[in-house]
Design a protein around this motif. Structure first.
Motif, PDB file in Angstrom:
ATOM      1  N   VAL A  18       7.700   5.375  -0.872  1.00 26.93           N
ATOM      2  CA  VAL A  18       8.352   4.069  -1.010  1.00 26.93           C
ATOM      3  C   VAL A  18       7.489   3.208  -1.939  1.00 26.93           C
ATOM      4  N   ILE A  19       8.044   2.829  -3.083  1.00 30.65           N
ATOM      5  CA  ILE A  19       7.319   2.069  -4.100  1.00 30.65           C
ATOM      6  C   ILE A  19       7.858   0.641  -4.099  1.00 30.65           C
ATOM      7  N   VAL A  20       6.964  -0.334  -3.950  1.00 26.63           N
ATOM      8  CA  VAL A  20       7.334  -1.755  -3.983  1.00 26.63           C
ATOM      9  C   VAL A  20       6.691  -2.376  -5.217  1.00 26.63           C
ATOM     10  N   ASP A  21       7.538  -2.849  -6.131  1.00 32.85           N
ATOM     11  CA  ASP A  21       7.046  -3.420  -7.384  1.00 32.85           C
ATOM     12  C   ASP A  21       7.592  -4.857  -7.485  1.00 32.85           C
ATOM     13  N   LEU A  22       6.878  -5.800  -6.854  1.00 34.00           N
ATOM     14  CA  LEU A  22       7.310  -7.193  -6.817  1.00 34.00           C
ATOM     15  C   LEU A  22       6.163  -8.080  -7.285  1.00 34.00           C
ATOM     16  N   PRO A  23       6.471  -9.188  -7.967  1.00 37.51           N
ATOM     17  CA  PRO A  23       5.410 -10.148  -8.296  1.00 37.51           C
ATOM     18  C   PRO A  23       4.917 -10.844  -7.031  1.00 37.51           C
ATOM     19  N   ASP A  24       3.692 -11.267  -7.051  1.00 36.10           N
ATOM     20  CA  ASP A  24       3.100 -11.938  -5.877  1.00 36.10           C
ATOM     21  C   ASP A  24       2.557 -13.291  -6.316  1.00 36.10           C
ATOM     22  N   PRO A  25       3.088 -14.422  -5.830  1.00 41.10           N
ATOM     23  CA  PRO A  25       4.141 -14.488  -4.804  1.00 41.10           C
ATOM     24  C   PRO A  25       5.530 -14.399  -5.400  1.00 41.10           C
ATOM     25  N   LEU A  26       6.550 -14.193  -4.540  1.00 43.94           N
ATOM     26  CA  LEU A  26       7.951 -14.157  -4.955  1.00 43.94           C
ATOM     27  C   LEU A  26       8.766 -14.950  -3.926  1.00 43.94           C
TER      28      LEU A  26
END
Length: 631
Positions: free
Chosen positions: A491-499
């Motif tokens: 499971v790959i999570v590619d999100l900017p931090d913060p969002l």
């Protein structure tokens, strides 16, 4: 919808009107009991295999060590007969080269003893005294027909100095082994004795091993020849507990064993006990695993008894049947109550749907009989449409009732978990405690989502809590909830931090659980992969993406996936109700945004949806706090 829903409710109502629900409960209880029994049987079988392996290992290392000691003694015999006379320094050098402290641990002493005729006694004592031992004497004192004397002994420490000059032939137990070695021409083991090296501190049972040394040039073919040619013995002395510690080096901590200096066990011939308890033999033999085996070494028979310790099976292994039974019972009760509750609430909706179907059929028949009634049929159709709208409202109320009634079983599960944590915590290890914590957190999280769905279905879009929400935290919680389904998936999570985005956090978590859960379900079975990512569009709109590498969706059927009760695969291939994506579409729609399928994707399925921007009013105090239950 009109064709699928009545059939669905009919199936649910059948569970209520027949013993099916009770049958499912009985079957699931039987499966749980069987699983618990199989787990317990596997643990017993594993313990027996582990015990047999440990016992065989102990017997093998003891046998190998005693065989090695015979070789060491025979090496000493070869050294003695290879020279006309061996000096004390030469013997010391020979013993140091043997390196018994490294290759044969546990020996108290390695020495050489000679036979002394009565007329030679004074000369032998004088000779050794002149070598630097002025107090040397053959002991014990007293006149005898034949003497023996230990003349070489290494290491020459305080304990072994007590044995220097000792007449081993004067002791009946030692004499029996010395005579057996002399007459047989092979190393022989003595019975159990207390070594003269004992000084009163940590006294242990002991024994000795003798290898005969014959005079050079004399025949040794017959027993009479060997008696005439005997010169002395190369021997080793052992303290039983020191020897076993040197042999085993604490390698078997989950079984106990005893060595008896006889073929039959008794307290009088107990040579060694690994637990240090020299009594209560019956309690020893009543343990879950017990076995005996004979070991012949140095022409003497030892009896080895093996008994299991409680540590042979870990606490985690012992608790598995109970965890299966308790956890299975909770799940069985939940399933039964859910089926029973759904069937009861669906009965009224089924009756309403059946009534509307009959009215539509009657209206169609009337229209076919006469065109003159067309105006009346249209009016009836309008009335029917109004009733359908009311039925849709009833369905919304039905979903709300389901969300309300399912909270009670979830609360019972919380209570059961609380009872387990309070009353059985001492029997549950750290891993079990973590599992209970995760189950309780997931139950509370489900209750919060049911509350949100209840508000949502009862008041529609007006109940949405439109707040600035941490999207990354919601994704993390959804993945944590789905851990049992993830298994070995990537499971790959590619999100900017913060969002951040504006939405109802609990309802959006419901959307994420559905989309990520579907992605796991339909991913490639051999190499599951799910990617959760996002893109910031114009004006700060957040575009989320959940993609998998599975079977994909035919573009011709892509428009159907968001319909209520729509399924593209049969139940045997992939379980499901066909409701999840329809609920997701309604939640996203009420946020004022869109959800759709990327039909240009070549591998797997990608579902995208947008969320309102939070850029204009994003301050630290504007972020909605996450529910404690969702952590």
């Amino acid at each position: 919808m009109s064709n699928s829903f009545p059939g669905y409710l009919k199936a649910l109502n059948k569970l209520r009107s027949s013993p099916s629900a009770w049958g499912i409960l009985a079957f699931s209880v039987a499966i749980t009991a069987l699983a618990s029994w199989v787990s317990n049987d596997r643990i017993v079988h594993t313990a027996e295999e582990r015990f047999d392996f440990r016992a065989a290992d102990v017997r093998e290392v003891i046998s190998s060590r005693m065989l090695a000691q015979e070789s060491i003694l025979l090496a000493g015999v070869g050294f003695m007969v290879s020279s006309a006379e061996v000096t004390r320094n030469e013997w010391d050098t020979f013993v140091r080269v043997l390196r018994q402290d490294k290759y044969a641990k546990g020996s108290q002493g390695y020495g050489y003893s000679i036979f002394v005729e009565p007329e030679e006694k004074d000369a032998i004592e004088t000779k050794i005294r002149e070598e630097g031992f002025p107090e040397f004497a053959i002991k014990p004192e007293g006149a005898r027909d034949l003497y023996s004397a230990i003349v070489f002994l290494e290491p020459f420490d305080a304990r072994n100095q007590r044995a220097f000059g000792y007449d081993m032939w004067s002791n009946p137990v030692r004499r029996e082994a010395m005579a057996a070695a002399r007459d047989g021409g092979e190393p022989a083991l003595s019975g159990m004795v207390t070594l003269v090296q004992e000084n009163g501190d940590d006294v242990q049972n002991g024994f000795l091993m003798y290898a005969p040394v014959y005079k050079n040039g004399m025949a040794v073919e017959t027993e009479a020849d060997r008696r005439a040619a005997i010169l002395g013995y190369v021997y080793s002395a052992f303290r039983a507990e020191d020897l076993m510690e040197g042999i085993l080096n604490s390698r078997n901590t989950d079984i106990d064993f005893r060595i008896y200096d006889a073929a039959m066990p008794s307290e009088e011939n107990l040579l060694y006990s690994s637990d240090g308890i020299y009594k209560d033999i019956q309690n020893w033999r009543d343990r879950p695993q017990f076995s005996t085996v004979q070991l012949v070494t140095g022409a003497r028979t030892w009896l080895l008894e093996f008994s299991s310790k409680s540590s042979l099976v870990s606490n985690t292994e012992q608790s598995q049947p109970y965890v299966i039974a308790i956890g299975g019972g909770i799940i069985n009760i939940l399933i039964f109550m859910a089926i029973w509750s759904l069937s009861r609430k669906g009965e009224e909706a089924q009756k309403l749907a059946s009534k509307m179907t009959a009215e539509l059929r009657l209206a169609k028949e009337v229209a076919e009989e006469s065109r003159e009634t067309e105006i009346n049929l249209r009016r009836e159709a309008q009335n029917t449409n109004k009733r359908l709208e009311l039925a849709n409202d009833d369905l919304t109320q039905f979903a709300s009732i389901i969300a309300h009634d399912l909270r009670a079983p979830l609360k019972r599960i919380e209570s059961f978990i609380h009872i387990i944590q309070d009353e059985y915590s001492e029997n549950i290890d750290g891993e079990g405690t973590e599992i209970l914590r995760r189950v309780r957190a997931g139950t509370i999280r489900m209750r919060d989502m049911l509350d949100a769905l209840h508000r949502y279905t009862t008041s529609g879009g007006s109940s949405l809590q439109n707040e600035v929400t941490d999207i990354g935290a919601l994704v993390t919680m959804a993945i944590d909830t789905l851990q049992p389904d993830i298994g070995g998936a990537n499971v790959i999570v590619d999100l900017p931090d913060p969002l951040y985005a504006r939405c109802d956090g609990l309802l959006l978590q419901h959307v994420l659980l559905n989309l990520i859960g579907n992605a796991l379900k339909f991913s490639d079975k051999e190499n599951k992969e799910v990617v959760v990512s996002c893109e910031i569009l114009k004006d700060g709109v957040v575009q989320m993406s959940v993609a998998d590498n599975g079977i994909g969706i035919d573009p011709e059927h892509a428009h159907k996936v968001f319909n209520m009760f729509a399924r593209l695969h049969n139940e045997e291939e992939f379980a499901g109700t066909g409701v999840g994506l329809a609920v997701c579409k309604r939640i996203i729609g009420d946020l004022g945004t869109e959800i759709w399928i990327n039909q240009d994707r070549e591998i797997g399925t990608e579902i995208l949806f947008t969320l309102p921007s939070a850029e204009l009013d994003l301050e630290i105090n504007d972020v909605a706090p996450l529910k404690a239950s969702a952590v």
